[in-house]
Design a protein around this motif. Structure first.
Motif, short mmCIF file in Angstrom:
data_model
loop_
_atom_site.label_atom_id
_atom_site.label_comp_id
_atom_site.label_asym_id
_atom_site.label_seq_id
_atom_site.Cartn_x
_atom_site.Cartn_y
_atom_site.Cartn_z
N LYS A 1 43.88 39.81 70.82
CA LYS A 1 43.61 39.66 69.39
C LYS A 1 42.99 40.95 68.84
N VAL A 2 42.10 41.55 69.61
CA VAL A 2 41.47 42.79 69.19
C VAL A 2 42.49 43.92 69.16
N ARG A 3 43.30 44.01 70.20
CA ARG A 3 44.30 45.08 70.26
C ARG A 3 45.29 45.00 69.10
N SER A 4 45.52 43.79 68.58
CA SER A 4 46.48 43.62 67.48
C SER A 4 46.03 44.32 66.21
N THR A 5 44.76 44.73 66.14
CA THR A 5 44.23 45.39 64.94
C THR A 5 44.20 46.91 65.07
N PHE A 6 44.52 47.44 66.25
CA PHE A 6 44.33 48.88 66.49
C PHE A 6 45.20 49.74 65.60
N ARG A 7 44.62 50.83 65.14
CA ARG A 7 45.31 51.90 64.43
C ARG A 7 45.53 53.05 65.39
N PRO A 8 46.39 54.03 65.02
CA PRO A 8 46.64 55.16 65.93
C PRO A 8 45.39 55.95 66.28
N GLU A 9 44.36 55.88 65.43
CA GLU A 9 43.15 56.67 65.68
C GLU A 9 42.24 56.07 66.75
N VAL A 10 42.50 54.82 67.15
CA VAL A 10 41.65 54.17 68.15
C VAL A 10 41.90 54.79 69.52
N ILE A 11 40.83 55.12 70.22
CA ILE A 11 40.92 55.71 71.56
C ILE A 11 40.44 54.68 72.58
N ASP B 1 38.25 29.13 62.75
CA ASP B 1 39.33 30.11 62.80
C ASP B 1 39.48 30.94 61.54
N THR B 2 38.79 30.59 60.46
CA THR B 2 38.95 31.34 59.21
C THR B 2 37.72 32.12 58.79
N ILE B 3 36.56 31.75 59.30
CA ILE B 3 35.33 32.33 58.77
C ILE B 3 35.21 33.81 59.11
N GLY B 4 35.91 34.25 60.16
CA GLY B 4 35.93 35.68 60.47
C GLY B 4 36.60 36.50 59.38
N GLU C 1 42.20 38.67 62.17
CA GLU C 1 43.10 38.44 61.03
C GLU C 1 42.60 39.17 59.79
N GLY C 2 41.29 39.13 59.56
CA GLY C 2 40.73 39.86 58.43
C GLY C 2 40.97 41.35 58.55
N CYS C 3 40.81 41.88 59.76
CA CYS C 3 41.05 43.31 59.99
C CYS C 3 42.52 43.67 59.79
N ARG C 4 43.41 42.79 60.25
CA ARG C 4 44.84 43.06 60.04
C ARG C 4 45.16 43.09 58.55
N GLN C 5 44.59 42.16 57.79
CA GLN C 5 44.81 42.15 56.34
C GLN C 5 44.26 43.42 55.69
#
Length: 353
Positions: A35-45, A88-91, A135-139
């Motif tokens: 779930k965390v990896r699904s939010t990664f941008r190219p800048e994440v190391i 599941d939504t409060i995050g 999910e919030g981060c993806r949005q």
């Protein structure tokens, strides 16, 4: 089993016996990794599991980048989530509170970190909470690069939790938004919020649950096809992507994130001392839940305005000549944006038309 055998007296003590389950924590980490990896941008190391989140900012789009940060929590909306058993939504609310704050400076959200404290660590519970944050981060388009979970037996009861976090973004120094850019004659645009976001829940809970005795699993109000729990746990809109589109389309002067304190507590923060915001409440319709809270609590209109967002989650201040282009951009981004008023000469206050 004797007291010595079960560890309550005289035997060998363990961390688990004291209420902290390391194995459950490790299981929770395994569950949330994807779930965390699904939010990664190219800048994440790197990956999650290190002592700090790594984010490479080698971005040539910015000449004089300014980092903008904000931290927040979800308040007593967490109590409603706990009572309803829905996590599941409060995050999403947590991310929205932070990234929409930094959006008010014109900042692009880059990364996010969270902190979850629980009375008893249940991997299912943690998984749901982190899924909401992800999910919030993806949005928002930002990366969830780290966080912390802590089990607090004795300090919190099983089932209790608190959720907080912070976001970091970036804006070009010459493009920062704020009161110094606002002028008399500017137009005010409101972006609707379908629910309470994460503000005013102490009053809403007192009125609806304690005073009126409404059940969370009952209808939100007469004729509603959804429950009161669903109404109160409506996730906050994440406005940051629409704000990015607006910044690319028109010369935005300022933004006001409508959270605790409502319009009176937030819109004046985006005004210079020599200007007032004139707002016409007839230009938008507040969701019915606000009327229900006011009716059940016999709350004055002034108190409602000072506590709740009353149906607006963000206000944009734009030049009058850019009004229609701004409305078109925000509507194309999925928001029923409306003109709610204008900026006039004054003393840095909000006035209602």
């Amino acid at each position: 089993m004797t007291e010595q055998q079960d560890g309550r007296a005289g035997g060998s003590e363990t961390y688990k016996g004291a209420g902290v389950d390391i194995a459950a924590g490790e299981e929770a980490v395994l569950r949330i990794k994807e779930k965390v990896r699904s939010t990664f941008r190219p800048e994440v190391i790197g990956d999650i599991g290190g002592f700090g989140g790594l984010f490479s900012f080698a971005n040539h789009r910015y000449v004089h980048p300014v980092l903008v940060s904000s931290t927040d929590g979800v308040g007593t909306k967490a109590v409603v989530a706990q009572a309803a058993g829905r996590f599941d939504t409060i995050g999403v609310d947590l991310v929205a509170m932070c990234v929409d704050d930094i959006a008010c400076a014109g900042a692009e959200p880059l990364f996010f970190l969270d902190y979850i404290a629980v009375g008893h660590l249940d991997p299912d519970h943690i998984e749901q909470l982190v899924e909401g944050v992800a999910e919030g981060c993806r949005q928002a388009g930002c990366a969830l690069i780290g966080g912390e979970m802590a089990e607090h037996p004795g300090a919190m009861d099983p089932g209790e939790f608190d959720l907080v976090g912070f976001a970091v973004g970036v804006v070009e120094r010459d493009l920062m938004l704020g009161p110094d850019r606002v002028h008399a004659g500017d137009a005010l645009i409101g972006l609707p919020s379908p629910g309470l976001r994460s503000n005013g829940y102490s009053l809403a809970r007192r009125v609806l649950l304690d005073r009126a005795g409404l059940p969370l699993d009952g209808p939100a109000y007469e004729g509603a096809r959804h429950s009161l729990a669903e109404e109160l746990l409506e996730p906050s809109v994440v406005y940051a992507p629409a704000i990015r589109a607006l910044l690319d389309a028109v010369d935005v002067h300022a933004l006001a994130h409508v959270t605790g304190g409502g319009l009176p507590g937030n819109l004046p923060r985006s005004l210079p001392k020599g200007c007032d915001a004139i707002v016409d409440e007839a230009t938008w319709e507040a969701p019915r839940i606000f009327g229900e809270v006011q009716r059940h609590g016999d709350i004055s209109p002034e108190e409602m305005r000072s506590v709740f967002n009353m149906g607006l989650g963000m206000v944009a201040v734009v030049p009058r000549e850019d009004l229609y282009a701004a409305l078109d951009t925000l509507r194309a981004a999925g928001h029923r944006a409306v003109e709610i008023g204008a900026v006039e000469r004054g003393h840095g206050q909000l006035r209602y038309a």
